[in-house]
Design a protein around this motif. Structure first.
Motif, PDB file in Angstrom:
ATOM      1  N   THR A 174       0.821  -1.218   0.000  1.00  0.00           N
ATOM      2  CA  THR A 174       0.000   0.000   0.000  1.00  0.00           C
ATOM      3  C   THR A 174       0.860   1.275   0.000  1.00  0.00           C
ATOM      4  N   GLN A 175       2.059   1.167   0.563  1.00  0.00           N
ATOM      5  CA  GLN A 175       2.916   2.370   0.600  1.00  0.00           C
ATOM      6  C   GLN A 175       3.641   2.598  -0.727  1.00  0.00           C
ATOM      7  N   LYS A 176       3.957   1.498  -1.419  1.00  0.00           N
ATOM      8  CA  LYS A 176       4.772   1.640  -2.624  1.00  0.00           C
ATOM      9  C   LYS A 176       3.966   1.770  -3.913  1.00  0.00           C
ATOM     10  N   HIS A 177       2.747   1.229  -3.906  1.00  0.00           N
ATOM     11  CA  HIS A 177       1.976   1.228  -5.148  1.00  0.00           C
ATOM     12  C   HIS A 177       0.574   1.814  -4.936  1.00  0.00           C
ATOM     13  N   ASP A 178       0.118   2.539  -5.929  1.00  0.00           N
ATOM     14  CA  ASP A 178      -1.231   3.115  -5.861  1.00  0.00           C
ATOM     15  C   ASP A 178      -2.290   2.018  -5.829  1.00  0.00           C
ATOM     16  N   TRP A 179      -1.992   0.941  -6.565  1.00  0.00           N
ATOM     17  CA  TRP A 179      -2.987  -0.120  -6.695  1.00  0.00           C
ATOM     18  C   TRP A 179      -2.935  -1.117  -5.536  1.00  0.00           C
ATOM     19  N   GLY A 180      -1.990  -0.904  -4.615  1.00  0.00           N
ATOM     20  CA  GLY A 180      -1.791  -1.856  -3.516  1.00  0.00           C
ATOM     21  C   GLY A 180      -3.053  -2.097  -2.706  1.00  0.00           C
ATOM     22  N   LYS A 181      -3.710  -0.998  -2.303  1.00  0.00           N
ATOM     23  CA  LYS A 181      -4.903  -1.128  -1.460  1.00  0.00           C
ATOM     24  C   LYS A 181      -6.006  -1.886  -2.204  1.00  0.00           C
ATOM     25  N   THR A 182      -6.159  -1.561  -3.491  1.00  0.00           N
ATOM     26  CA  THR A 182      -7.176  -2.233  -4.300  1.00  0.00           C
ATOM     27  C   THR A 182      -6.901  -3.732  -4.357  1.00  0.00           C
ATOM     28  N   ALA A 183      -5.625  -4.080  -4.554  1.00  0.00           N
ATOM     29  CA  ALA A 183      -5.264  -5.499  -4.668  1.00  0.00           C
ATOM     30  C   ALA A 183      -5.582  -6.242  -3.376  1.00  0.00           C
ATOM     31  N   VAL A 184      -5.270  -5.621  -2.240  1.00  0.00           N
ATOM     32  CA  VAL A 184      -5.530  -6.300  -0.955  1.00  0.00           C
ATOM     33  C   VAL A 184      -7.033  -6.408  -0.714  1.00  0.00           C
ATOM     34  N   ARG A 185      -7.780  -5.381  -1.100  1.00  0.00           N
ATOM     35  CA  ARG A 185      -9.241  -5.448  -0.948  1.00  0.00           C
ATOM     36  C   ARG A 185      -9.814  -6.569  -1.817  1.00  0.00           C
ATOM     37  N   ALA A 186      -9.243  -6.732  -3.010  1.00  0.00           N
ATOM     38  CA  ALA A 186      -9.695  -7.833  -3.881  1.00  0.00           C
ATOM     39  C   ALA A 186      -9.401  -9.170  -3.201  1.00  0.00           C
ATOM     40  N   LEU A 187      -8.220  -9.275  -2.562  1.00  0.00           N
ATOM     41  CA  LEU A 187      -7.892 -10.497  -1.823  1.00  0.00           C
ATOM     42  C   LEU A 187      -8.904 -10.726  -0.703  1.00  0.00           C
ATOM     43  N   GLY A 188      -9.316  -9.619  -0.079  1.00  0.00           N
ATOM     44  CA  GLY A 188     -10.330  -9.697   0.975  1.00  0.00           C
ATOM     45  C   GLY A 188     -11.632 -10.272   0.438  1.00  0.00           C
ATOM     46  N   SER A 189     -11.971  -9.873  -0.804  1.00  0.00           N
ATOM     47  CA  SER A 189     -13.219 -10.405  -1.386  1.00  0.00           C
ATOM     48  C   SER A 189     -13.092 -11.904  -1.633  1.00  0.00           C
ATOM     49  N   TRP A 190     -11.892 -12.348  -1.989  1.00  0.00           N
ATOM     50  CA  TRP A 190     -11.689 -13.798  -2.166  1.00  0.00           C
ATOM     51  C   TRP A 190     -11.883 -14.506  -0.824  1.00  0.00           C
ATOM     52  N   ILE A 191     -11.317 -13.907   0.223  1.00  0.00           N
ATOM     53  CA  ILE A 191     -11.411 -14.521   1.562  1.00  0.00           C
ATOM     54  C   ILE A 191     -12.872 -14.589   2.008  1.00  0.00           C
ATOM     55  N   LEU A 192     -13.590 -13.466   1.798  1.00  0.00           N
ATOM     56  CA  LEU A 192     -14.998 -13.447   2.194  1.00  0.00           C
ATOM     57  C   LEU A 192     -15.793 -14.474   1.377  1.00  0.00           C
ATOM     58  N   ALA A 193     -15.482 -14.570   0.082  1.00  0.00           N
ATOM     59  CA  ALA A 193     -16.190 -15.543  -0.773  1.00  0.00           C
ATOM     60  C   ALA A 193     -15.970 -16.965  -0.256  1.00  0.00           C
ATOM     61  N   VAL A 194     -14.730 -17.268   0.099  1.00  0.00           N
ATOM     62  CA  VAL A 194     -14.425 -18.603   0.639  1.00  0.00           C
ATOM     63  C   VAL A 194     -15.192 -18.826   1.947  1.00  0.00           C
ATOM     64  N   GLY A 195     -15.224 -17.791   2.779  1.00  0.00           N
ATOM     65  CA  GLY A 195     -15.955 -17.880   4.049  1.00  0.00           C
ATOM     66  C   GLY A 195     -17.436 -18.131   3.816  1.00  0.00           C
ATOM     67  N   ILE A 196     -18.031 -17.408   2.847  1.00  0.00           N
ATOM     68  CA  ILE A 196     -19.464 -17.580   2.551  1.00  0.00           C
ATOM     69  C   ILE A 196     -19.723 -19.015   2.091  1.00  0.00           C
ATOM     70  N   ILE A 197     -18.877 -19.488   1.176  1.00  0.00           N
ATOM     71  CA  ILE A 197     -19.085 -20.837   0.634  1.00  0.00           C
ATOM     72  C   ILE A 197     -19.001 -21.882   1.743  1.00  0.00           C
ATOM     73  N   PHE A 198     -17.958 -21.806   2.530  1.00  0.00           N
ATOM     74  CA  PHE A 198     -17.770 -22.881   3.494  1.00  0.00           C
ATOM     75  C   PHE A 198     -18.727 -22.781   4.677  1.00  0.00           C
ATOM     76  N   SER A 199     -19.025 -21.552   5.130  1.00  0.00           N
ATOM     77  CA  SER A 199     -19.998 -21.421   6.223  1.00  0.00           C
ATOM     78  C   SER A 199     -21.352 -21.923   5.748  1.00  0.00           C
ATOM     79  N   GLY A 200     -21.728 -21.491   4.559  1.00  0.00           N
ATOM     80  CA  GLY A 200     -23.020 -21.915   4.006  1.00  0.00           C
ATOM     81  C   GLY A 200     -23.064 -23.415   3.829  1.00  0.00           C
ATOM     82  N   PHE A 201     -21.968 -23.970   3.335  1.00  0.00           N
ATOM     83  CA  PHE A 201     -21.915 -25.419   3.108  1.00  0.00           C
ATOM     84  C   PHE A 201     -22.054 -26.164   4.437  1.00  0.00           C
ATOM     85  N   SER A 202     -21.387 -25.653   5.467  1.00  0.00           N
ATOM     86  CA  SER A 202     -21.468 -26.304   6.784  1.00  0.00           C
ATOM     87  C   SER A 202     -22.892 -26.242   7.319  1.00  0.00           C
TER      88      SER A 202
END
Lengths: 208, 211
Positions: A174-202
């Motif tokens: 985030t300090q070195k690149h403008d797109w850094g924050k966006t990239a990490v937020r996108a990773l967050g969406s992947w994490i949330l998606a995985v959480g939704i799938i597995f919680s729902g599946f359980s």
């Protein structure tokens, strides 16, 4: 033809020579340390949640991030000790623990997408609470006293390393690149998606 | 005692090479995976490959990235974040074996529509673009969810297809950076047209126009 037989025998001999590889050093003195280190790192529910906590820590102030780095591994170890003492991983307690840990993926994933500076008591509360629950899930009661100490040290190092590396990665990105924050937020969406799938599946398999 | 050096015939030499080669090949053998879709590793692998093997999935997801890059901020991150989140919900619907009508049609249509959006440089309001992407994500997620192999670890399968989808968006975004150059913009629109044409082909196949 003798030449051929010699070569064949030599090759067969060589093929029979290899010994077993000891990747996890379980028979050495530090075996349980590696066992503790690898246990959370080879379980997706822990890896995903701990990475998410690291990403979230990377979005906090330096002071808060440092507190998380100390408190989270300690909470993990305390959780594991608690589970050993009170036998908290039996039957429905284990299932409930799994649901809480799944919820941690959803909550931490949402936090990463949000990418905001959270109030100190919220972020530290989250780190300590989920540290305890993940620690409980990583407990291993079937160890000798020495083995237990090494195992707990392994879990603690794993918790520290994963969260430290993830948060440091976020800070650098985030300090070195403008797109850094966006990239990490996108990773967050992947994490949330995985959480939704597995919680729902359980929940689905629970209701069947 | 006298030692004599035997001269090897070509046939004997050939035999020796063959034998050595055969043994070397035996030693090179890899382990056999009779039940490849098992556990965490199987789940990760099958989840990761599922969107890639489906060419219609692949094109649509790359198109999401392209469209996001073409629209610029905030679409460049809103669209690739919306897609996996809504896709996860679609995946759950699929795992719950709840039918959604025209799933294959929806997936093919997504490649056509998103490709066309890039080709025609369509710039709707960001909320509307997110809704369009979300609707298509339900279909894609449903297809992944219904095809969850029973033997695999469901969490690993979910992780696999989410990462795969995200990486395809990323490919689209990186390709979309071409918009910085005038010629790149044309190239991007051309890429969109190719995706739309492929989508049209998939759509025609789905409705039975192509046998």
């Amino acid at each position: 033809m003798n030449h051929v037989y010699t070569k064949t025998a030599l090759l067969l001999g060589l093929a029979l020579l290899p010994q077993l590889a000891y990747a996890h050093l379980v028979e050495t003195r530090f075996g349980e340390f590696y066992s503790g280190l690898l246990h959370p790192l080879t379980t997706l529910i822990h890896v995903v949640a701990w990475l998410a906590l690291g990403f979230l820590a990377g979005f906090q102030t330096l002071k808060e991030a440092r507190k998380i780095l100390v408190l989270f591994p300690l909470a993990v170890v305390l959780g594991a000790i608690f589970a050993n003492f009170f036998d908290a991983r039996v039957g429905s307690a284990q299932a409930n623990l799994d649901y809480v840990n799944l919820a941690s993926i959803v909550i931490l994933g949402t936090g990463v997408i949000w990418a905001k500076n959270l109030p100190s008591y919220v972020v530290l509360g989250i780190a300590v609470f989920f540290g305890l629950t993940h620690g409980m899930a990583n407990a291993n009661a079937n160890l000798s006293a020495n083995g237990q100490i090494l195992y707990l040290a392994g879990i603690m190092v794993a918790a520290y390393l994963l969260v430290c590396l993830a948060s440091a990665g976020v800070v650098l990105l985030t300090q070195k690149h403008d797109w850094g924050k966006t990239a990490v937020r996108a990773l967050g969406s992947w994490i949330l998606a995985v959480g939704i799938i597995f919680s729902g599946f359980s929940l689905l398999t629970l209701s069947v | 005692m006298k030692y004599t050096t035997k001269k090897w015939t070509t046939e004997e030499n050939a035999l020796s090479t063959k034998t050595v080669l055969a043994i070397a090949l035996i030693l090179c053998a890899f382990s056999v995976h009779a039940h490849s879709e098992l556990g965490v590793a199987g789940g990760l692998m099958s989840g990761f490959l599922h969107p890639i093997y489906g060419f219609d999935h692949l094109l649509a997801m790359v198109a999401v990235g392209l469209w996001g890059a073409q629209l610029g901020k905030p679409a460049i991150w809103v669209l690739p974040i919306t897609f996996p989140l809504v896709m996860a919900v679609g995946g759950l619907i699929g795992m719950a074996v709840i039918d959604i009508p025209f799933v294959e049609f929806g997936i093919s249509l997504s490649a056509l529509a998103l490709g066309a959006a890039v080709a025609f440089c369509w710039r709707p309001h960001i909320a509307f673009a997110a809704v369009v992407v979300a609707i298509f994500a339900i279909y894609h997620g449903h297809a992944h969810g219904t095809e969850l192999p029973s033997a695999v670890n469901p969490l690993a399968y979910g992780v696999g297809f989410v990462i795969s989808t995200g990486l395809m968006h990323l490919v689209g975004i990186v390709l979309g950076l071409m918009t910085r150059w005038p010629k790149g913009q044309k190239l991007l629109r051309g890429l969109g047209a190719v995706i739309a044409a492929s989508g049209l082909f998939f759509l025609a196949s789905t409705v039975g126009l192509l046998v």
